[in-house]
Design a protein around this motif. Structure first.
Motif, short mmCIF file in Angstrom:
data_model
loop_
_atom_site.label_atom_id
_atom_site.label_comp_id
_atom_site.label_asym_id
_atom_site.label_seq_id
_atom_site.Cartn_x
_atom_site.Cartn_y
_atom_site.Cartn_z
N GLU A 64 0.72 -0.58 0.49
CA GLU A 64 0.25 -0.06 0.05
C GLU A 64 0.74 1.12 0.24
OE1 GLU A 64 -3.13 0.22 -0.31
OE2 GLU A 64 -3.96 -1.66 -0.30
N VAL A 65 0.32 2.48 -0.01
CA VAL A 65 0.83 3.32 -0.57
C VAL A 65 1.17 3.93 0.61
CG1 VAL A 65 1.18 6.35 -1.32
CG2 VAL A 65 0.44 4.40 -2.73
N GLY A 66 2.52 4.15 1.35
CA GLY A 66 2.27 4.81 2.74
C GLY A 66 3.12 3.59 3.19
N GLY A 67 2.57 2.37 2.83
CA GLY A 67 3.55 0.93 3.20
C GLY A 67 5.01 0.93 3.48
N VAL A 68 5.12 -0.71 4.84
CA VAL A 68 6.72 -0.34 4.55
C VAL A 68 6.79 -1.35 2.90
CG1 VAL A 68 8.51 -1.52 5.94
CG2 VAL A 68 6.54 -0.08 7.12
N MET A 69 8.07 -1.59 2.50
CA MET A 69 8.23 -1.69 1.21
C MET A 69 8.75 -3.28 2.09
SD MET A 69 8.94 -0.02 -1.80
CE MET A 69 9.76 -1.95 -2.65
N THR A 70 8.15 -4.85 0.99
CA THR A 70 8.55 -5.68 2.02
C THR A 70 8.98 -6.32 0.78
OG1 THR A 70 6.64 -7.54 0.71
CG2 THR A 70 7.70 -7.00 -0.59
N GLY A 71 9.67 -7.85 2.25
CA GLY A 71 11.17 -8.02 1.65
C GLY A 71 11.56 -8.73 3.27
N GLU A 72 12.62 -9.78 2.43
CA GLU A 72 13.08 -10.93 3.27
C GLU A 72 13.87 -10.52 4.32
OE1 GLU A 72 13.22 -15.28 4.04
OE2 GLU A 72 13.30 -14.90 2.31
N THR A 73 14.20 -11.03 5.57
CA THR A 73 15.22 -10.10 6.03
C THR A 73 15.86 -11.07 7.03
OG1 THR A 73 13.59 -9.30 7.70
CG2 THR A 73 14.52 -8.04 6.54
N VAL A 74 16.56 -11.73 7.54
CA VAL A 74 18.13 -12.24 8.44
C VAL A 74 18.05 -11.56 9.32
CG1 VAL A 74 20.06 -13.41 9.37
CG2 VAL A 74 19.11 -13.59 7.12
N CYS A 75 17.38 -12.16 10.81
CA CYS A 75 16.94 -11.28 11.50
C CYS A 75 17.88 -11.79 13.13
CB CYS A 75 16.28 -10.41 12.45
SG CYS A 75 15.46 -10.17 11.11
N GLU A 76 18.21 -11.06 14.62
CA GLU A 76 18.75 -11.32 15.48
C GLU A 76 17.34 -11.12 16.53
OE1 GLU A 76 21.76 -10.85 19.40
OE2 GLU A 76 21.78 -9.37 17.24
N VAL A 77 17.36 -12.64 17.13
CA VAL A 77 15.99 -12.30 18.09
C VAL A 77 17.04 -11.37 19.37
CG1 VAL A 77 14.71 -13.09 20.21
CG2 VAL A 77 15.13 -14.21 17.44
N THR A 78 16.31 -10.42 19.80
CA THR A 78 16.95 -9.69 20.89
C THR A 78 15.33 -9.75 22.09
OG1 THR A 78 15.41 -7.98 20.41
CG2 THR A 78 17.78 -7.88 19.58
N GLN A 79 14.55 -10.16 22.02
CA GLN A 79 13.46 -10.26 22.99
C GLN A 79 12.78 -11.69 23.06
OE1 GLN A 79 11.75 -6.97 25.21
NE2 GLN A 79 10.62 -7.91 26.40
N SER A 80 12.01 -11.64 23.58
CA SER A 80 11.52 -13.47 23.23
C SER A 80 10.22 -13.02 24.41
CB SER A 80 12.75 -14.53 22.65
OG SER A 80 10.91 -15.94 23.00
N ARG A 81 9.32 -13.67 23.75
CA ARG A 81 8.06 -14.25 24.70
C ARG A 81 7.29 -15.21 24.22
NH1 ARG A 81 5.04 -9.91 27.28
NH2 ARG A 81 4.15 -11.55 28.34
N SER A 82 8.16 -16.38 23.44
CA SER A 82 7.92 -16.78 22.65
C SER A 82 9.01 -18.74 22.96
CB SER A 82 7.91 -17.35 21.71
OG SER A 82 7.40 -18.45 21.20
N PRO A 83 8.23 -19.73 23.57
CA PRO A 83 8.99 -20.76 23.92
C PRO A 83 10.38 -20.68 22.82
CG PRO A 83 7.02 -21.58 24.07
CD PRO A 83 6.75 -20.10 23.83
N GLU A 84 9.42 -21.05 21.73
CA GLU A 84 10.29 -21.38 20.09
C GLU A 84 11.88 -21.00 20.13
OE1 GLU A 84 9.17 -24.17 19.16
OE2 GLU A 84 7.21 -24.09 19.87
N PHE A 85 11.50 -19.40 20.61
CA PHE A 85 13.28 -18.87 20.50
C PHE A 85 13.56 -18.08 21.45
CE2 PHE A 85 10.54 -18.26 16.44
CZ PHE A 85 11.29 -19.17 15.50
N LYS A 86 15.33 -18.37 21.73
CA LYS A 86 15.66 -16.67 22.18
C LYS A 86 16.82 -15.86 22.25
CE LYS A 86 19.88 -20.08 22.73
NZ LYS A 86 19.38 -20.17 21.94
N GLU A 87 16.64 -15.12 23.19
CA GLU A 87 17.80 -13.91 23.04
C GLU A 87 19.20 -14.16 22.06
OE1 GLU A 87 20.14 -10.30 25.63
OE2 GLU A 87 17.80 -11.39 25.75
#
Length: 336
Positions: A64-87
């Motif tokens: 959408e106009v005004g929306g963030v450009m789409t794209g895939e990224t590699v990221c580091e988890v900095t905080q997790s509220r899920s048992p599947e991932f940790k910092e």
């Protein structure tokens, strides 16, 4: 928490321009139960994003106009509220063009590159690599002694297409733009032959290095490259179609004249042309792709090249250049 983000400021008419992008600071909050906070390390820039900038009917919803450009990224988890991932976990996510994000943990995938750099999860071991793998495995199905031709052969899809063909004993012919890219395809990737599509004698030179015709043509360009390949396609040739970058900024010269010739060849030579989106092969082939190619990439047996740009603010310029063929290898932005 805030994030810098690049949004679609307006829809392009033809080739994108700087005015089509805008940088904003956006609020992203903090993770709730079942969510993770992410710091973006690498952003993938890919040709399909040009289609998402348009509101024309397509296989995916436009930005959408005004929306963030789409794209895939590699990221580091900095905080997790899920048992599947940790910092500290390294993951893939569709965050778009931004520096930070909060995502539902179910939409985040853990990165496993078998020892290769994490950035390869967006290239040779990511969507481009799987596009090559799926298209060749399901549609191209090269055999020993056949000729495989691929355009954009120095890029993340084309470079792997040729290497996969050679691994089964096929002859790999690459098409690339410029001496440096052609030298890379021939001397580093080990293709049997390479032709520069910028040559005034391109069609003649391509025919000369394909004396026995073409059995598999992996289509990701279209335009004048397709015009040169079409007469060379053998009886029962297979053509996986994953992209048409020559047409993304609008119809090119003679575009309306190509269909009759193509359809005539399809009929007379019993050609198989099959368009595909790589996601359709995920349920049946993605796990095998990861297990088969991960160790080969990590060991250096499968070769790849990355074109790294520093800073999210430089993503629009890099993206516009990619659509003109100025990148050399898989185009990535090192965000942080």
């Amino acid at each position: 928490m805030k994030s810098s983000a690049i949004v679609l400021a307006s829809r392009p008419a033809g080739a994108p321009s700087p005015e089509n992008f805008r940088t904003e600071e956006i609020e992203i909050g903090t993770p709730r139960d079942g969510e993770v906070s992410l710091r973006v390390l690498y952003l993938s820039l890919d040709p399909y994003m040009r289609g998402r900038m348009s509101d024309a009917k397509s296989y995916a919803k436009p930005v959408e106009v005004g929306g963030v450009m789409t794209g895939e990224t590699v990221c580091e988890v900095t905080q997790s509220r899920s048992p599947e991932f940790k910092e500290g976990d390294i993951v893939r996510a569709m965050t778009g063009w931004r520096t930070r994000a909060v995502m539902d943990a179910s939409s985040v995938k853990r990165v496993n590159t078998h020892g290769a750099p994490a950035s390869t999860a967006l290239g040779v071991l990511g969507m481009p690599g799987f596009t090559a793998y799926g298209g060749m495995k399901v549609i191209g199905q090269p055999k020993s002694g056949e000729t495989v031709v691929v355009a954009a052969a120095s890029g993340p899809v084309g470079s792997l297409v040729g290497q996969l063909g050679m691994r089964v004993g096929a002859r790999a012919v690459g098409i690339a733009g410029g001496r440096d890219k052609c030298d890379y395809v021939k001397n580093e990737l080990g293709f049997d032959a390479v032709v520069d599509h910028r040559s005034p004698d391109f069609a003649f030179e391509l025919a000369a290095v394909c004396p026995n015709g073409v059995d598999v043509y992996f289509e990701n360009v279209g335009g004048h490259v397709w015009d040169a390949v079409l007469p060379l396609l053998n009886l029962y040739a297979r053509v996986p179609v994953c992209g048409l970058i020559a047409q993304y900024n609008g119809p090119g010269k003679g575009e309306n004249d190509r269909l009759p010739a193509a359809m005539s060849a399809v009929l007379r030579r019993s050609l198989l042309l099959r368009g595909f989106i790589n996601t359709e092969f995920v349920p049946t082939h993605y796990e095998a792709f990861q297990q088969e190619l991960g160790p080969l990439v990590a060991s250096g047996e499968i070769k790849y090249r990355e074109d790294m740009v520093d800073g999210l603010e430089n993503a629009p310029e890099a993206f516009m250049g990619m659509l003109k063929g100025s990148n050399f290898g898989k185009l990535l932005v090192r965000v942080s």
